[in-house]
Scaffold this active site. Structure first.
Site, PDB file in Angstrom:
ATOM      1  N   CYS A   1      -0.555  -9.841  -2.296  1.00 16.41           N
ATOM      2  CA  CYS A   1      -1.289  -9.904  -3.566  1.00 16.41           C
ATOM      3  C   CYS A   1      -2.454 -10.877  -3.434  1.00 16.41           C
ATOM      4  O   CYS A   1      -2.255 -12.053  -3.127  1.00 16.41           O
ATOM      5  CB  CYS A   1      -0.377 -10.347  -4.705  1.00 16.41           C
ATOM      6  SG  CYS A   1      -1.290 -10.553  -6.249  1.00 16.41           S
TER       7      CYS A   1
ATOM      8  N   ILE B   1      -2.643   0.257   2.477  1.00 16.57           N
ATOM      9  CA  ILE B   1      -3.125  -1.093   2.354  1.00 16.57           C
ATOM     10  C   ILE B   1      -3.023  -1.558   0.899  1.00 16.57           C
ATOM     11  O   ILE B   1      -3.143  -0.745  -0.018  1.00 16.57           O
ATOM     12  CB  ILE B   1      -4.613  -1.218   2.804  1.00 16.57           C
ATOM     13  CG1 ILE B   1      -5.501  -0.250   2.002  1.00 16.57           C
ATOM     14  CG2 ILE B   1      -4.743  -0.984   4.271  1.00 16.57           C
ATOM     15  CD1 ILE B   1      -7.009  -0.372   2.292  1.00 16.57           C
TER      16      ILE B   1
END
Ligand code: SIN
Length: 303
Positions: free
Chosen positions: A129, A190
């Site tokens: 993240c 991704i």
């Protein structure tokens, strides 16, 4: 009709299309539109040990052919998820993937351990993240950190473990090798590409967090390239994602080496994107005379 079923980390999916974490909530809103059992799987919003309210708005910005987000892992916490959301999701006849996140290795371990007593089918460990100050991509941008958190969570759970990787690194293949070596069953990639937009009138960044993660059709070629690089580096399964909005995009990322795909940003444009992509993959198989879709994984014929 072609066989669309795939297997990832030993888990059977009826088709390879998984609703991506953070773009599908817990499915309630979508269930009003279609039967969730049509999906190969659902990866739920990144879940942390305790509730998080996320970053200060604005958290979304439009980009050419995509979007930036800086949500900051807003979620109700693992206990709420296990008690209030998971039982409902597990009735849906689709694979349920718990996406977990943390700001320390201990937090990842604790969240993973709490899932041990549930029937969730797979853990997707988000070490990518870009929108949080502690943890997040901090774990995914160093081989050592990625390996350490994978080793610790591998010990803490017997659930199939998929590690979600960030593209914001010099070599995603090296990170994939590091998590494979510590027992990951699969990798997903991704996550978003770090980006920034500025309002030229106010001279302020559009996102309150200044920067955020880019997703949407603009990132598809980056995802295809990275999936291909990782396919050439590891033997574990791959869930490919990044900019998929059509059946042909899904076939492309599978040819690069993915065993299954996740669809995220496309859902904000077309809430039916996942089920449409399943239909489009079926037609793609018919046109291209493919009997079993999983056979195409890694089938790119490079020059
Ligand atoms: C967020 O909640 O900020 C997005 C999650 C992610 O990109 O991993």
């Amino acid at each position: 009709m072609a066989d669309l079923s795939v297997k990832v980390a030993g888990v059977e999916f009826k088709n390879p299309v998984i609703a991506a974490s953070g773009c599908f909530g817990y499915g309630h809103e979508y269930e009003e539109l279609f039967d969730l059992s049509k999906l190969g799987g659902i990866s739920v919003k990144g879940t942390t040990l305790t509730r998080r309210d996320g970053n200060i708005p604005p958290r979304i910005a439009e980009t050419p052919s995509g979007m930036l987000n800086s949500v900051g892992l807003q979620n109700p916490g693992i206990d709420y998820f296990i008690e209030k959301e998971l039982p409902y999701l597990l009735k849906k006849d689709t694979v349920i993937i718990a996406n977990i996140a943390g700001s320390s290795i201990e937090e990842y371990i604790e969240v993973a351990e709490k899932l041990n007593d549930t029937s969730v089918h797979m853990i997707e460990m988000n070490i990518s993240c870009p929108n949080v100050k502690k943890g997040g991509a901090g774990f995914g941008t160093s081989c050592d950190m990625a390996a350490s958190v994978t080793k610790a969570v591998r010990k803490a759970t017997n659930k199939p473990l998929c590690v979600k990787l960030t593209p914001n690194v010099t070599s995603i293949a090296e990170i994939a090798k590091a998590v494979e070596a510590e027992g990951a069953d699969a990798v997903s990639l991704i996550n978003t590409l770090l980006g920034m937009r500025i309002d030229t009138r106010t001279r302020r960044p559009i996102l309150h967090n200044n920067v955020g993660g880019l997703s949407g059709p603009a990132v598809l070629p980056v995802a295809v390239r990275m999936v291909w690089e990782v396919r050439n580096a590891v033997d574990i399964d791959i869930i490919g994602m990044g900019g998929i909005s059509k059946g042909n995009d899904a076939a492309e990322i599978m040819l690069a080496g993915a065993d299954a795909v996740q669809v995220g940003a496309a859902l904000f444009n077309d809430p039916f994107a996942c089920v449409r992509i399943v239909d489009e993959l079926e037609k793609w198989c018919e046109v291209n005379k493919v009997d079993k879709l999983s056979d195409i994984s890694g089938g790119v014929v490079t020059w």
